[in-house]
Design a protein around this motif. Structure first.
Motif, PDB file in Angstrom:
ATOM      1  N   SER A 194       2.456  -2.446   0.734  1.00 41.75           N
ATOM      2  CA  SER A 194       3.758  -1.918   1.133  1.00 41.75           C
ATOM      3  C   SER A 194       4.671  -3.067   1.510  1.00 41.75           C
ATOM      4  N   CYS A 195       5.971  -2.834   1.450  1.00 42.07           N
ATOM      5  CA  CYS A 195       6.929  -3.850   1.871  1.00 42.07           C
ATOM      6  C   CYS A 195       8.136  -3.180   2.499  1.00 42.07           C
ATOM      7  N   ILE A 196       8.851  -3.967   3.311  1.00 42.71           N
ATOM      8  CA  ILE A 196      10.046  -3.466   3.975  1.00 42.71           C
ATOM      9  C   ILE A 196      11.067  -4.588   4.022  1.00 42.71           C
ATOM     10  N   THR A 218      12.050   0.382   1.843  1.00 45.21           N
ATOM     11  CA  THR A 218      10.589   0.316   1.810  1.00 45.21           C
ATOM     12  C   THR A 218      10.060   0.660   0.426  1.00 45.21           C
ATOM     13  N   TYR A 249       5.893   1.475  -1.452  1.00 42.33           N
ATOM     14  CA  TYR A 249       4.467   1.650  -1.221  1.00 42.33           C
ATOM     15  C   TYR A 249       3.713   1.662  -2.533  1.00 42.33           C
ATOM     16  N   THR A 294       2.448   4.063   6.613  1.00 42.07           N
ATOM     17  CA  THR A 294       3.875   3.969   6.905  1.00 42.07           C
ATOM     18  C   THR A 294       4.191   2.575   7.417  1.00 42.07           C
ATOM     19  N   ILE A 295       5.156   1.929   6.786  1.00 40.20           N
ATOM     20  CA  ILE A 295       5.584   0.604   7.219  1.00 40.20           C
ATOM     21  C   ILE A 295       6.855   0.759   8.052  1.00 40.20           C
ATOM     22  N   SER A 296       6.960  -0.046   9.101  1.00 40.18           N
ATOM     23  CA  SER A 296       8.142  -0.015   9.950  1.00 40.18           C
ATOM     24  C   SER A 296       8.364  -1.397  10.529  1.00 40.18           C
ATOM     25  N   CYS A 353      11.984  -6.162  -2.484  1.00 34.90           N
ATOM     26  CA  CYS A 353      10.855  -5.330  -2.082  1.00 34.90           C
ATOM     27  C   CYS A 353      10.688  -4.261  -3.154  1.00 34.90           C
TER      28      CYS A 353
END
Length: 124
Positions: A49-51, A57, A59, A68-70, A102
């Motif tokens: 994943s990336c943000i 974001t 996935y 979940t990325i944050s 991303c």
């Protein structure tokens, strides 16, 4: 000097949860993205994943709906909340910085300043 440090790994039973942290030291200006990758024994490193710094974001299909990325910009930290963990999620998890974009494909060549990794083991 930019540095990333991962933490939060451990041993968890299938169906359990973990939250990984990627803490950044050093300043970043302009566009950037923080990506999470993982590498299981005998397998290639893969993007998870990336943000981006403005909240975009992406996935990998294998984790959509479970991870979940944050980010917490004040703490210079990116989190990866991992739920419904499976044995196939067992790997060393790394974070890294991209100045490119991303995207779901997360090409390795776009990322640098890799952290040392944190081990996640999903087993009963």
């Amino acid at each position: 000097q930019l540095q990333l440090v991962e933490s939060g790994g451990g041993l968890v039973q299938p169906g359990g949860s973990l939250r990984l942290s990627c803490a950044r030291s050093g300043a970043l200006f302009g566009f950037y993205a923080i990506g999470w990758f993982r590498q299981a024994p005998g397998r290639e490193r893969e993007g998870v994943s990336c943000i981006t710094n403005d909240g975009g974001t992406n996935y990998a299909d294998s984790v959509k709906g479970r991870f979940t990325i944050s980010r917490d910009n004040a703490q210079n930290t990116v989190y990866l909340q991992m739920n419904s963990l499976k044995p196939s999620d067992t790997a060393v998890y790394y974070c890294a910085i991209s100045r490119m974009a991303c995207t779901a494909s997360m090409p390795f060549s776009w990322y640098d300043n890799w952290g040392q990794g944190t081990q996640v083991t999903v087993s009963s």
